[in-house]
Design a protein around this motif. Structure first.
Motif, short mmCIF file in Angstrom:
data_model
loop_
_atom_site.label_atom_id
_atom_site.label_comp_id
_atom_site.label_asym_id
_atom_site.label_seq_id
_atom_site.Cartn_x
_atom_site.Cartn_y
_atom_site.Cartn_z
N GLU A 40 12.71 -11.05 -28.58
CA GLU A 40 12.33 -11.55 -27.26
C GLU A 40 11.76 -12.96 -27.27
OE1 GLU A 40 9.52 -8.59 -26.17
OE2 GLU A 40 7.87 -9.45 -27.33
N LEU A 41 11.47 -13.50 -28.44
CA LEU A 41 10.88 -14.84 -28.50
C LEU A 41 11.95 -15.89 -28.78
CD1 LEU A 41 7.57 -14.34 -30.54
CD2 LEU A 41 7.87 -14.45 -28.07
N SER A 42 11.86 -16.98 -28.05
CA SER A 42 12.72 -18.12 -28.37
C SER A 42 12.17 -18.81 -29.62
CB SER A 42 12.73 -19.10 -27.20
OG SER A 42 11.44 -19.67 -27.01
N ALA A 43 12.92 -19.75 -30.16
CA ALA A 43 12.47 -20.46 -31.36
C ALA A 43 11.16 -21.21 -31.08
CB ALA A 43 13.55 -21.43 -31.82
N HIS A 44 11.06 -21.80 -29.89
CA HIS A 44 9.85 -22.54 -29.53
C HIS A 44 8.66 -21.59 -29.41
CE1 HIS A 44 7.30 -25.55 -27.64
NE2 HIS A 44 7.04 -24.69 -26.67
#
Length: 276
Positions: free
Chosen positions: A242-246
């Motif tokens: 669920e987390l983007s790279a940023h």
């Protein structure tokens, strides 16, 4: 390392060229292994500590199941949330709570003071004392991951490196926080009391007992800055992706910042002799 009861002077070792870290580890490992083995023996003799460390992380996720069932999961499977809760409880009980008692007990029995008169340096003493609890927490996490994936259909992690990173950061930070908490704990009997504030705050605000999705937006934003919140978030995000790279980078940096703060505080305030 500074603080009450610390050595007045610590001789600096000679500079070592490349490969020095490997040689230093080779020299330290036998001492660490001996200290960790002795600590494991003492831990096994404390039945209440063994039951707390082994059974609580396994049993507590069942007690929070009703809260998870009533939450708006937003596409997150029940198996993933139960897995996150179980690993979070391993951080709190298998590592943090048990180590607070261990550090205080060894300090009050003058074990830490005697160890410092030998070949072990401060880092080796703290690491060797913490190793059994950290290894227990790691073993529990692996067993729970397999169990939840099999029995609760949590599936396989979409970003396993995030789960592994969150697990390692959570174990390291839990041990450092335990050493710090022991500095403010007078007796072995009061160790469980001084550990309670962090346990309760982390259970309610770090996404362990309650999914962060059920909290109001502002409360969730504040709770995301709690010490164990980044590690727990990484464990969950490794399964869900669920987390983007940023976002993942920001979460990792927050976890690392807490780890640096905790290690600095331990170096500053950890006590090696009984409190008077």
């Amino acid at each position: 390392m500074s603080g009450p009861g610390n050595r007045v002077e610590v001789a600096a070792g000679p500079a070592v060229p490349g490969g020095g870290a490997r040689r230093a580890l080779a020299r330290s490992w036998p001492r660490l292994r001996a200290l960790a083995g002795a600590e494991l023996t003492l831990f096994g003799r404390n039945r209440s500590a063994v039951l707390t460390a082994l059974l609580v992380p396994l049993a507590l996720p069942v007690t929070v199941r009703p809260a998870i069932d009533q939450a708006d999961l937003k596409g997150v499977g029940i198996g993933t949330l139960m897995l996150t809760a179980a690993i979070g409880f391993s951080f709190l009980f298998a590592v943090y709570s048990s180590l607070v008692g261990a550090f205080v007990s060894r300090r009050e029995e003058l074990v830490l003071k005697r160890l410092r008169t030998g070949e072990l340096d401060d880092i080796e003493i703290l690491t060797g004392t913490a190793l059994p609890a950290v290894c227990l927490g790691l073993a529990q996490a692996l067993v729970l991951a397999v169990g939840c994936a099999t029995l609760l259909h949590a599936g396989t992690p979409k970003a396993p490196y995030l789960t592994l990173l969150g697990l390692l950061l959570g174990l390291l930070l839990s041990a450092a926080l335990a050493a710090l908490t022991s500095a403010f704990t007078r007796t072995t009997e009061s160790a469980q009391i001084t550990a309670l504030p962090l346990v309760f705050v982390s259970m309610l605000g770090s996404g362990i007992a309650l999914p962060p999705d059920v909290l109001p937006h502002r409360a969730a934003a504040v709770c995301a800055l709690l010490p164990l919140s980044p590690a727990v978030r990484l464990v969950r995000a490794g399964w869900t992706g669920e987390l983007s790279a940023h976002e993942a980078l920001g979460t990792v940096l927050t976890a690392l910042a807490w780890t640096v703060v905790a290690v600095f505080a331990v170096r500053r305030w950890f006590r090696w002799e009984p409190r008077r």
